[in-house]
Design an enzyme around this catalytic site. Structure first.
Site, short mmCIF file in Angstrom:
data_model
loop_
_atom_site.label_atom_id
_atom_site.label_comp_id
_atom_site.label_asym_id
_atom_site.label_seq_id
_atom_site.Cartn_x
_atom_site.Cartn_y
_atom_site.Cartn_z
N ASP A 92 7.31 -6.37 9.42
CA ASP A 92 8.50 -6.56 10.24
C ASP A 92 8.55 -7.94 10.89
O ASP A 92 9.42 -8.19 11.73
CB ASP A 92 8.58 -5.48 11.32
CG ASP A 92 7.37 -5.50 12.24
OD1 ASP A 92 6.25 -5.65 11.72
OD2 ASP A 92 7.53 -5.36 13.47
N ASP A 98 -8.23 -6.36 13.49
CA ASP A 98 -7.93 -7.69 13.99
C ASP A 98 -8.86 -8.08 15.14
O ASP A 98 -9.38 -9.20 15.19
CB ASP A 98 -6.47 -7.77 14.42
CG ASP A 98 -6.03 -6.56 15.23
OD1 ASP A 98 -6.90 -5.75 15.61
OD2 ASP A 98 -4.82 -6.43 15.49
N ASP A 154 0.82 -1.21 0.00
CA ASP A 154 0.00 0.00 0.00
C ASP A 154 0.86 1.26 0.00
O ASP A 154 0.36 2.34 0.34
CB ASP A 154 -0.92 0.02 1.22
CG ASP A 154 -2.37 -0.23 0.84
OD1 ASP A 154 -2.64 -0.52 -0.34
OD2 ASP A 154 -3.26 -0.12 1.72
N ASP A 159 2.80 -9.15 9.34
CA ASP A 159 3.12 -7.75 9.08
C ASP A 159 4.53 -7.63 8.51
O ASP A 159 5.32 -8.58 8.56
CB ASP A 159 2.99 -6.92 10.36
CG ASP A 159 1.53 -6.60 10.68
OD1 ASP A 159 0.67 -6.88 9.82
OD2 ASP A 159 1.27 -6.10 11.79
#
Length: 712
Positions: free
Chosen positions: A356, A448, A295, A354
């Protein structure tokens, strides 16, 4: 005897440890004993007349050595303290000289096109500054009251019990010797007793009750965790995965179709390592598809990520690159768009990481088998581990909080009620459960938790695996951590408003509804930040200026210390930081309370979304170490960062001058608490004084941005 370097170890050896004599080429060691008590009593030396003079001379020399060593140690300690204070003073001077506050942050982000890590939308500064205005007003009132109380103290109004103050007032009016100041102060005392103390005491008692309820909940969670450890309760899959090489072609081998999604946005510091880790998962390539959901709005970042994906495609990985033109809905919109692809129907499960996060190669083998023959299971969540938990004080304190969250909260809720909040990453979902619960929705900033609550209302069960870890990063700067916590605490209140009717209409058991409403949302998401801020940042300073309303010492000291001790148990190496942890949690209550109120009432910053800034700690060095530990998957070395490109990028980053900022709300509360601590001295309230003093210093350090990474 080698000296012990463990600070908690008891030293059984007496005297000065070792003195090395270098008179001869060969080393010789002489051990000195400290003087005993008998050496200082003449009566004990009556039978030692022959060696009395010689012994006294020897003991005098030993005592001199001991005193010199003690003096040297004390001088070194004073030197280190002085250097630390000088460094702190220099940092404070730099902060004040720069004059940059948190109000300047948003203007700079809008004007700086090169800032790829921060994305703030829908921000309303007018509404956001009201909270700071109230705190500032309260601060000025406390300063005026402190001056008034000091003047009263020197006029004979000594601060003991309120009855003594009223007796002084009655005596002075009876004999007609009341001065103007005595008249004003006596009226102030009466106003305190009749009008201010009763409502303040009522609010104090209410917060104490909430505090005790939340403490009991925390204690029950810890007891549940101890029970799990004692009984060695652990989720075990009904059918373990066989090794693909030894069981290839066997009908019992369980390798379902798994879709893996990596959502990211302007995270060029970490994209290489996350893509490399996912591409090296030990799973049949024909049964796995990786979606890189980019994104990013920076063209350079898009090109870098796309090239990384193409490189892994050439290596044989089943990976695709997706970029949205219309970037609505933040992370939830990104995941929702990816799930609308036509090929998703061919996959049974979806794993989310994600940017990281770096799963180990056996991540899917440890998580997916739990779905085998368990059709009620919707989610398998893994635990987070942190590559930079020892980077600075801020990361150490975060590690304490998150260790308790995973070790205690998530594990206990998983074992006893099969429900907990999805952490947004490092988890595997059954696509049927995900779509059957309504899919990803963009209505809150905690997508979430939203999907987890809706899946629970539809009767699905969750499993948390405490022994399966996935590496990630902690925010290293207070600015990044503060914005992350704002999102994590405003989102649940948005979700609570939206989900409350759905909870009432759902067909789950009443005890599950009660658990969702009273424990999951109200107690742990609303009550905790409310009483933390109200009790320790508002009521405690007010009771110093209105002493007729009393706050017990056990509420200020003993119960918080006990709760901090319980919180730190899952991270035993962090015990030296128990006091900073207690103070920092109270300091963060300002941000959490502000976020909770804005989310509950839909105020200015309720829907503020900021991508947490990453530093890329697990970079080329960590990847090389992974290759050394796991030579079987040496392909990971093919994705090592280009060092020349990294050097050029680092030069570009150093050209941009970064500054730490001062945070106005935290600084205002720091001076408020320090003012209240000065007032407590007049009342001789020792425990309250020390708590207010240390808490005020904690707010001051956070307000000056001295707790996180220094990037000046």
């Amino acid at each position: 005897m080698a000296p012990s370097f463990q600070w908690w170890a008891k030293e059984s050896h007496r005297g000065t440890p070792v003195v090395v004599k270098m008179e001869n080429p060969n080393w010789s060691m002489l051990e000195l004993e400290s003087p005993s008590e008998e050496d200082f009593h003449p009566s004990s030396n009556k039978n030692n007349n022959n060696i009395g003079d010689k012994g006294r001379g020897k003991n005098a020399k030993q005592l001199t050595w001991v005193l010199l060593l003690k003096a040297h140690k004390a001088a070194g300690c004073l030197t280190s303290i002085a250097s630390a204070m000088l460094g702190l003073g220099a940092a404070i001077r730099r902060r004040v000289a720069s004059g940059r506050t948190d109000s300047d942050t948003n203007n700079e982000i809008e004007n700086d096109d090169n800032n790829d890590n921060d994305m703030i939308e829908n921000h309303q500064t007018g509404k956001k500054s009201r909270f700071y205005t109230c705190i500032k007003l309260f601060l000025w009132m406390s300063v005026v009251l402190l001056g008034f109380e000091i003047a009263a103290y020197f006029n004979g109004w000594h601060f003991g019990s309120p009855h003594l103050q009223l007796q002084k007032y009655l005596l002075s009016t009876q004999f007609g010797v009341q001065s103007i100041f005595d008249y004003l102060y006596s009226r102030w005392v009466l106003i305190r007793v009749e009008y201010l103390a009763p409502p303040l005491q009522f609010l104090t008692n209410a917060c104490i009750i909430l505090f005790l309820i939340q403490s009991v909940d925390r204690l029950i969670l810890c007891l549940g965790c101890f029970y799990i450890k004692f009984k060695k309760i652990k989720p075990i899959p009904k059918q373990a995965v066989r090794d693909i090489e030894s069981k290839e072609g066997n009908a019992e081998t369980y390798y379902p179709m798994v879709l893996i999604q990596i959502p990211m946005c302007n995270e060029k510091e970490v994209y290489q390592q996350s893509i490399a880790a996912v591409c090296n998962l030990d799973w049949p390539k024909s049964n796995m598809l990786i979606q890189v959901l980019d994104d990013s709005d920076d063209p350079t970042t898009q090109i870098l990520i796309k090239e990384e994906v193409y490189k892994w495609q050439h290596e044989g990985a089943n990976i695709v690159y997706r970029h949205r033109v219309i970037r609505d809905g933040y992370k939830a919109g990104n995941l929702k768009s990816a799930m609308n692809c036509s090929y998703v129907k061919d996959y049974e499960f979806v794993a989310i990481f994600d940017a990281d996060f770096q799963p180990t190669s056996d991540f899917l083998k440890k998580t997916v088998p739990h779905f085998k023959d368990n059709e009620e299971l919707a989610l398998v969540q893994a635990r987070w581990s942190f590559v930079n938990k020892d980077e600075n004080l801020l990361t150490r304190l975060q590690n304490i909080n998150l260790s308790f969250h995973f070790e205690v909260e998530q594990q206990v809720n998983s074992v006893f009620i099969n429900f907990f909040g999805f952490n947004g990453t490092a988890g595997v979902w059954r696509i049927k459960a995900l779509e059957g619960s309504g899919g990803w929705l963009e209505r809150t900033t905690v997508e979430d938790m939203d999907i987890a609550v809706r899946a629970h209302l539809h009767g699905w069960k969750f499993i948390f695996l405490n022994d399966v870890e996935c590496q990630c990063e902690l925010p290293e700067s207070y600015e990044a951590y503060r914005k992350q916590q704002h999102r994590w605490h405003s989102g649940p209140m948005q979700l609570f408003r939206l989900c409350l009717p759905e909870i009432y209409r759902s067909k789950i058991a009443m005890w599950k509804k009660a658990n969702l409403i009273f424990l999951f949302f109200l107690l742990r998401k609303l009550v905790l930040p409310f009483y933390s801020f109200t009790l320790f940042c508002i009521i405690l300073p007010m009771t110093m200026f209105v002493p007729e309303a009393e706050l017990p010492v056990w509420v200020v000291c003993y119960i918080p210390a006990t709760m901090s001790f319980l919180n730190i148990l899952p991270a035993p190496k962090s015990f030296p930081f128990i006091v900073p942890y207690l103070l920092f949690e109270n300091t963060m209550s300002v941000t959490k309370f502000n976020a909770m109120i804005s989310g509950l009432f839909q105020l200015g910053s309720a829907y503020e979304w900021v991508v947490t800034k990453k530093s890329g700690r697990s970079s080329e060095g960590d990847l090389f170490s992974m290759v050394e530990k796991d030579p079987k998957h040496s392909q990971r070395g093919n994705s090592l960062p280009n060092l020349d490109a990294m050097e050029k990028e680092q030069l570009l980053l150093t050209r941009k001058k970064k500054h730490n900022r001062m945070y106005r709300k935290e600084l205002a509360l720091a001076f408020l608490l320090l003012t209240a601590s000065a007032r407590s001295l007049l009342s001789a309230q020792g425990i309250h004084f020390y708590f207010l003093l240390f808490q005020g210093v904690s707010f001051l350090l956070v307000g000056l941005d001295l707790i996180g990474e220094q990037v000046e």
